[in-house]
Design a protein around this motif. Structure first.
Motif, PDB file in Angstrom:
ATOM      1  N   TYR A 467       0.630  -1.048  -0.148  1.00  0.00           N
ATOM      2  CA  TYR A 467       0.254  -0.155  -0.076  1.00  0.00           C
ATOM      3  C   TYR A 467       0.774   1.359  -0.049  1.00  0.00           C
ATOM      4  CZ  TYR A 467      -3.309   3.444   1.625  1.00  0.00           C
ATOM      5  OH  TYR A 467      -4.327   4.617   1.605  1.00  0.00           O
ATOM      6  N   LYS A 468       1.911   1.257   0.727  1.00  0.00           N
ATOM      7  CA  LYS A 468       2.969   2.288   0.844  1.00  0.00           C
ATOM      8  C   LYS A 468       2.146   3.780   1.180  1.00  0.00           C
ATOM      9  CE  LYS A 468       7.421   3.006  -1.469  1.00  0.00           C
ATOM     10  NZ  LYS A 468       8.150   2.610  -2.669  1.00  0.00           N
ATOM     11  N   GLY A 469       1.323   3.718   1.998  1.00  0.00           N
ATOM     12  CA  GLY A 469       0.773   5.111   2.329  1.00  0.00           C
ATOM     13  C   GLY A 469      -0.105   5.776   1.125  1.00  0.00           C
ATOM     14  N   GLY A 470      -0.631   4.910   0.379  1.00  0.00           N
ATOM     15  CA  GLY A 470      -1.648   5.394  -0.734  1.00  0.00           C
ATOM     16  C   GLY A 470      -0.856   5.489  -2.070  1.00  0.00           C
ATOM     17  N   GLU A 471       0.474   5.217  -1.941  1.00  0.00           N
ATOM     18  CA  GLU A 471       1.355   5.552  -3.331  1.00  0.00           C
ATOM     19  C   GLU A 471       1.762   4.317  -3.641  1.00  0.00           C
ATOM     20  OE1 GLU A 471       4.211   8.278  -2.273  1.00  0.00           O
ATOM     21  OE2 GLU A 471       2.773  10.041  -1.927  1.00  0.00           O
ATOM     22  N   GLY A 472       1.673   3.042  -3.306  1.00  0.00           N
ATOM     23  CA  GLY A 472       2.051   1.812  -3.732  1.00  0.00           C
ATOM     24  C   GLY A 472       1.352   0.999  -4.750  1.00  0.00           C
ATOM     25  N   LEU A 473       1.490  -0.347  -4.843  1.00  0.00           N
ATOM     26  CA  LEU A 473       1.042  -1.088  -5.766  1.00  0.00           C
ATOM     27  C   LEU A 473      -0.337  -1.261  -5.816  1.00  0.00           C
ATOM     28  CD1 LEU A 473       3.759  -3.776  -6.251  1.00  0.00           C
ATOM     29  CD2 LEU A 473       3.085  -2.075  -7.865  1.00  0.00           C
ATOM     30  N   GLU A 521      -8.552   3.798   1.657  1.00  0.00           N
ATOM     31  CA  GLU A 521      -8.380   3.870   0.324  1.00  0.00           C
ATOM     32  C   GLU A 521      -7.758   4.790  -0.224  1.00  0.00           C
ATOM     33  OE1 GLU A 521     -11.851   2.854  -3.160  1.00  0.00           O
ATOM     34  OE2 GLU A 521     -12.632   3.370  -1.254  1.00  0.00           O
ATOM     35  N   ALA A 522      -6.905   4.652  -1.263  1.00  0.00           N
ATOM     36  CA  ALA A 522      -6.198   5.634  -1.956  1.00  0.00           C
ATOM     37  C   ALA A 522      -6.817   6.669  -2.966  1.00  0.00           C
ATOM     38  CB  ALA A 522      -4.842   5.080  -2.589  1.00  0.00           C
ATOM     39  N   GLU A 523      -6.603   7.642  -3.203  1.00  0.00           N
ATOM     40  CA  GLU A 523      -7.254   8.596  -4.159  1.00  0.00           C
ATOM     41  C   GLU A 523      -7.161   8.033  -5.542  1.00  0.00           C
ATOM     42  OE1 GLU A 523      -5.655  12.453  -4.251  1.00  0.00           O
ATOM     43  OE2 GLU A 523      -6.273  12.971  -2.046  1.00  0.00           O
ATOM     44  N   THR A 524      -6.291   7.262  -5.730  1.00  0.00           N
ATOM     45  CA  THR A 524      -6.228   6.547  -7.139  1.00  0.00           C
ATOM     46  C   THR A 524      -6.986   5.383  -7.293  1.00  0.00           C
ATOM     47  OG1 THR A 524      -4.431   5.223  -6.391  1.00  0.00           O
ATOM     48  CG2 THR A 524      -3.709   7.246  -7.330  1.00  0.00           C
ATOM     49  N   SER A 525      -7.670   4.854  -6.340  1.00  0.00           N
ATOM     50  CA  SER A 525      -8.417   3.685  -6.298  1.00  0.00           C
ATOM     51  C   SER A 525      -9.865   3.678  -7.344  1.00  0.00           C
ATOM     52  CB  SER A 525      -8.807   3.353  -5.216  1.00  0.00           C
ATOM     53  OG  SER A 525      -9.836   2.243  -4.836  1.00  0.00           O
ATOM     54  N   GLN A 526      -9.821   2.935  -8.228  1.00  0.00           N
ATOM     55  CA  GLN A 526     -11.415   2.911  -8.971  1.00  0.00           C
ATOM     56  C   GLN A 526     -12.096   1.704  -8.629  1.00  0.00           C
ATOM     57  OE1 GLN A 526     -10.841   3.732 -12.996  1.00  0.00           O
ATOM     58  NE2 GLN A 526      -8.710   4.745 -12.711  1.00  0.00           N
ATOM     59  N   ARG A 527     -13.207   1.725  -7.908  1.00  0.00           N
ATOM     60  CA  ARG A 527     -14.007   0.790  -7.585  1.00  0.00           C
ATOM     61  C   ARG A 527     -14.438  -0.039  -8.607  1.00  0.00           C
ATOM     62  NH1 ARG A 527     -17.075   2.451  -1.896  1.00  0.00           N
ATOM     63  NH2 ARG A 527     -15.143   3.227  -0.819  1.00  0.00           N
ATOM     64  N   LEU A 528     -14.442  -1.248  -8.796  1.00  0.00           N
ATOM     65  CA  LEU A 528     -15.025  -2.102 -10.145  1.00  0.00           C
ATOM     66  C   LEU A 528     -16.273  -2.937  -9.285  1.00  0.00           C
ATOM     67  CD1 LEU A 528     -12.022  -3.518 -12.101  1.00  0.00           C
ATOM     68  CD2 LEU A 528     -13.496  -1.538 -12.379  1.00  0.00           C
ATOM     69  N   ALA A 529     -16.004  -2.927  -7.914  1.00  0.00           N
ATOM     70  CA  ALA A 529     -17.256  -3.912  -7.332  1.00  0.00           C
ATOM     71  C   ALA A 529     -17.245  -3.354  -5.797  1.00  0.00           C
ATOM     72  CB  ALA A 529     -17.106  -5.212  -7.282  1.00  0.00           C
ATOM     73  N   TYR A 542      -0.825   2.158 -12.593  1.00  0.00           N
ATOM     74  CA  TYR A 542       0.634   2.378 -11.911  1.00  0.00           C
ATOM     75  C   TYR A 542       1.806   2.379 -12.757  1.00  0.00           C
ATOM     76  CZ  TYR A 542       4.229   1.927  -7.926  1.00  0.00           C
ATOM     77  OH  TYR A 542       5.215   2.145  -7.076  1.00  0.00           O
ATOM     78  N   GLY A 543       2.182   3.514 -13.045  1.00  0.00           N
ATOM     79  CA  GLY A 543       3.388   3.762 -13.816  1.00  0.00           C
ATOM     80  C   GLY A 543       2.419   3.407 -15.497  1.00  0.00           C
ATOM     81  N   HIS A 544       3.121   2.489 -16.305  1.00  0.00           N
ATOM     82  CA  HIS A 544       2.611   2.116 -17.439  1.00  0.00           C
ATOM     83  C   HIS A 544       1.705   0.764 -17.379  1.00  0.00           C
ATOM     84  CE1 HIS A 544       4.837   4.869 -19.801  1.00  0.00           C
ATOM     85  NE2 HIS A 544       6.121   4.913 -18.986  1.00  0.00           N
ATOM     86  N   GLY A 545       1.838   0.255 -16.264  1.00  0.00           N
ATOM     87  CA  GLY A 545       0.930  -0.925 -15.913  1.00  0.00           C
ATOM     88  C   GLY A 545      -0.388  -0.660 -15.002  1.00  0.00           C
ATOM     89  N   SER A 546      -0.971  -1.706 -14.522  1.00  0.00           N
ATOM     90  CA  SER A 546      -2.087  -1.567 -13.678  1.00  0.00           C
ATOM     91  C   SER A 546      -1.944  -2.615 -12.645  1.00  0.00           C
ATOM     92  CB  SER A 546      -3.201  -1.486 -14.572  1.00  0.00           C
ATOM     93  OG  SER A 546      -3.416  -2.655 -15.257  1.00  0.00           O
ATOM     94  N   THR A 547      -2.876  -2.499 -11.569  1.00  0.00           N
ATOM     95  CA  THR A 547      -3.094  -3.664 -10.514  1.00  0.00           C
ATOM     96  C   THR A 547      -4.474  -3.608 -10.179  1.00  0.00           C
ATOM     97  OG1 THR A 547      -2.882  -1.869  -8.694  1.00  0.00           O
ATOM     98  CG2 THR A 547      -0.663  -2.587  -9.530  1.00  0.00           C
ATOM     99  N   VAL A 548      -5.034  -4.767  -9.627  1.00  0.00           N
ATOM    100  CA  VAL A 548      -6.258  -5.008  -9.295  1.00  0.00           C
ATOM    101  C   VAL A 548      -6.060  -5.615  -7.999  1.00  0.00           C
ATOM    102  CG1 VAL A 548      -8.218  -6.632  -9.574  1.00  0.00           C
ATOM    103  CG2 VAL A 548      -7.334  -5.376 -11.599  1.00  0.00           C
TER     104      VAL A 548
END
Length: 730
Positions: A467-473, A521-529, A542-548
């Motif tokens: 999580y890294k304080g809202g700036e992690g993976l 929950e970080a500001e970058t979070s997008q809820r899918l469910a 996250y960068g050029h990739g993404s995480t779920v």
């Protein structure tokens, strides 16, 4: 000539006169005008000497004494001379203040050409955007008109004049860093200039013209802007104009500005391809693909035309269409026969201006997507559920290459696994070392995907590092457990992930969750469910990739998710989306560089490659560094397909595409009110014919400024005042 003779302000220019091509804003000068009329308020300073004079008279007191009658007759004669000196001194002081105020107001008048021409530094700003290629009714283009007018200016330059040329494209290009006297070099440079697919950044080009004028040695300077009437080239952003005005104020001599525009743009509609994109996350020979092109018709009428979709130069589909006003969405279904690099393109026909009628999209048709499933124990049910779900989703299509390993094996072979994997799936989160977290961050930033499921044995320390304080993976710090027996509900149903899903989002309502994790929950979070207004599935770039992040385990221990019909298409959709990133990017904006990168275990026999551009090719060699073998191509001025073809078969072939900046495709003419705004911002004269420009320049030649004369007179009167003041005091 001083800046005063060149500077125009609203009370000096602003007269609209008739011209064959519409209203033209030019200057009008009375026999004597002031370029800084507000400074005339300083004339009120003439009252200061009067007030001082009256104050000094009020201070004097008459004190009689006994012998006064003997000198009274002599004083009476002397007083007349003193009053005359005092009055003359008062008038001189008032005249000094008046002359200084008039000099500050910058008076100008017509000189009748008696002083003769003085050397001028010219800078021509030539619009090279591709709207300058549009032919009018006579078959000529705005660029050819501007080029002819510029050649006439060069021919009519005085022998002591010098000139530079700035080409106004996406990035302005200065042809001469300092103004030159070489007429032949100017002609050659002008004839060699050609319009490109650039957009016309005129404010940036004018800024470059000011930088060129800083090197000028002449006291008179002119900036002539040669362009069409396209509105998009003249932004309404006042901040950019204010920045130009501040830059101009730093010049030692203020230049005169002239705008010469070509004849009005054609009223014929201009169709253009706004974008081309694929609907699916990845391309695979076993997956039917669909591409969408948006064709814009900025006119108010329907235009008939055709659209051809091609794959690497081979036409795949032709459609006869009617393009309605506004955006028109075209759909093209494709199934690729084999993996490898491809360039898809769509080309429309239906208008005369064809420079913006084609769009390209580079992609790689994947042979397989390598997925690595990491679990505390490869025999646990979470790993089995994921493995079977991906196999069921494959349906014998072999989209995924699935590897099942435990965490000890993952850490032992971390570097090798991350080099070959495209998607990582953590069915649980163990206690992660800092080095492992750093490697995972680099893995995702480079364009790969990570799916994390929070199981009952997930390590709080490992989750905190991710999580890294809202700036992690991961975008949620799941520090709490909730017992909430409720159904899951979809969120962000309009997101691209749900639009590409092989299931309706409402199918998630069959999922019953008994327990789940939650937390910050970080500001970058997008809820899918969601479940009970809390996140259940979270997505983030996250960068050029993404995480779920899934906040319940991928087993039946906390929910029935793996047992529902939604599990297989949901996991299939998420893995495909996580594996869809292309890094380095294959599609770049026009003018941006692209990078070819190949990661090999052993050095290739040859690092030679051939780079194929839309109109030529060249041979070069790859460079090796810690990331692999790479090449950066920087010149993508021409939109279209670019290929990098290595001579060594161990190096992969790659296709790239440069997207056209379609802002130039809007041929809307700048309205007359906006021309007045532009003219006032630049203090410029705007005209439509070369003859009008020559007349305006001739009128400028006749302008004489007088502030130096007023300043000299003020200095002479100051000397006179010192002499009179000395005599008066004595």
């Amino acid at each position: 000539m001083s800046p005063a003779a060149h500077r125009l302000c609203p009370n000096v220019y602003g007269r609209a006169v008739s011209a064959p091509d519409g209203p033209v804003f030019v200057r009008t000068l009375a026999p004597m005008r002031f370029l800084e009329p507000n400074m005339l308020w300083a004339l009120l300073g003439m009252l200061v000497p009067v007030l001082i004079h009256l104050f000094n008279r009020a201070r004097h007191q008459v004190v009689p004494f006994g012998g006064m009658m003997f000198v009274e007759s002599s004083l009476r004669l002397r007083a007349r001379s003193l009053r005359l000196h005092a009055l003359l001194l008062l008038l001189v002081r008032m005249a000094i203040v008046a002359l200084l105020a008039l000099a500050a107001a910058r008076p100008v008048s017509r000189s009748g050409g008696q002083l003769g021409p003085r050397p001028v530094s010219w800078v021509l700003v030539l619009d090279t955007s591709f709207s300058m290629l549009q032919e009018n009714a006579s078959g000529t283009t705005p660029f050819s008109q501007a080029q002819a007018a510029a050649l006439i200016m060069i021919a009519q330059m005085a022998s002591a004049d010098d000139m530079s040329i700035v080409l106004a494209g996406t990035t302005p290009r200065v042809l001469f860093d300092e103004p030159t006297y070489d007429r032949e070099a100017l002609r050659r440079a002008l004839k060699a200039a050609k319009p490109s697919y650039d957009s016309g950044e005129l404010p940036a080009a004018i800024s470059q013209a000011y930088l060129v004028l800083q090197a000028s040695k002449h006291s008179r300077r002119r900036v002539v802007i040669l362009t069409d009437q396209q509105a998009v080239n003249w932004p309404q952003d006042d901040a950019r104009w204010q920045q130009l005005r501040r830059q101009r104020a730093t010049l030692p001599v203020q230049p005169a500005h002239y705008i010469l525009f070509s004849k009005a743009l054609s009223a014929a509609p201009n169709l253009y391809v706004h974008s081309l994109q694929r609907r699916g996350p990845i391309s695979h020979p076993a997956l039917p693909e669909r591409f969408e092109a948006i064709v814009t018709n900025p006119s108010s009428s329907v235009v008939r035309g055709t659209a051809t979709f091609s794959v690497t130069g081979q036409p795949a589909e032709l459609q006869n269409l009617e393009f309605w006003p506004g955006d028109n969405t075209l759909s093209f279904p494709v199934t690729f026969a084999a993996p490898g690099p491809k360039v898809c393109s769509v080309k429309i026909e239906g208008d005369r201006f064809t420079a913006d009628n084609t769009a390209h999209l580079a992609l790689k048709v994947e042979e397989t997507v390598p997925v690595v499933v990491v679990n505390r124990n490869r025999n646990l049910p979470e790993a089995a559920f994921v493995h079977e779900a991906l196999r069921a989703a494959d349906d014998d299509e072999r989209i995924f290459t699935i590897s099942n390993i435990d965490f000890a094996e993952f850490e032992q072979n971390l570097t090798t696994i991350l080099q070959h994997a495209h998607v990582l799936v953590f069915t649980d989160v163990p206690s992660l070392r800092q080095y492992t977290v750093f490697a995972l961050e680099q893995f995702v930033q480079q364009g790969n995907g990570l799916l994390v499921a929070c199981g009952p044995e997930s390590s709080p320390a490992g989750l905190a590092r991710l999580y890294k304080g809202g700036e992690g993976l991961i975008a949620i710090h799941p520090t709490e457990e909730y017992t909430i027996p409720q159904q899951a509900t979809p969120a962000l149903v309009e997101s691209p992930i749900w639009r590409r899903a092989q299931m309706p989002p409402e199918a998630l309502r069959t999922v019953e969750v008994r327990r789940c994790r939650g937390g910050e929950e970080a500001e970058t979070s997008q809820r899918l469910a969601e479940i009970a207004d809390r996140p259940l599935i979270s997505y983030q770039r996250y960068g050029h990739g993404s995480t779920v992040t899934i906040l319940t385990p991928l087993s039946a221990e906390w929910s029935n998710l793996p047992l529902t019909a939604a599990f297989v298409p949901l996991l299939h959709t998420l893995i495909l989306d996580l594996g869809s990133s292309e890094q380095p990017p294959l599609n770049v904006d026009q003018g941006r560089s692209f990078t070819y990168l190949a990661q090999l275990q052993t050095a290739p026999k040859s690092a030679s490659v051939r780079v194929q551009t839309p109109d030529t090719h060249y041979d070069t060699k790859l460079v090796q560094d810690v990331d692999g073998w790479h090449l950066t191509h920087r010149d993508t001025t021409d939109p279209g397909a670019y290929w990098v073809r290595p001579t060594d078969p161990s190096l992969p072939e790659r296709a790239f595409a440069a997207r056209l900046a379609t802002g130039e495709s809007d041929f809307t003419v700048l309205p007359s009110k906006r021309w007045g705004h532009v003219s006032s911002q630049l203090d410029a004269a705007v005209m439509a014919a070369p003859q009008a420009l020559r007349d305006a320049v001739a009128e400028e030649e006749e302008v004489q400024d007088w502030w130096q004369l007023f300043l000299i007179c003020a200095l002479l009167l100051l000397c006179t005042e010192l002499i009179l003041g000395e005599r008066h005091s004595s």
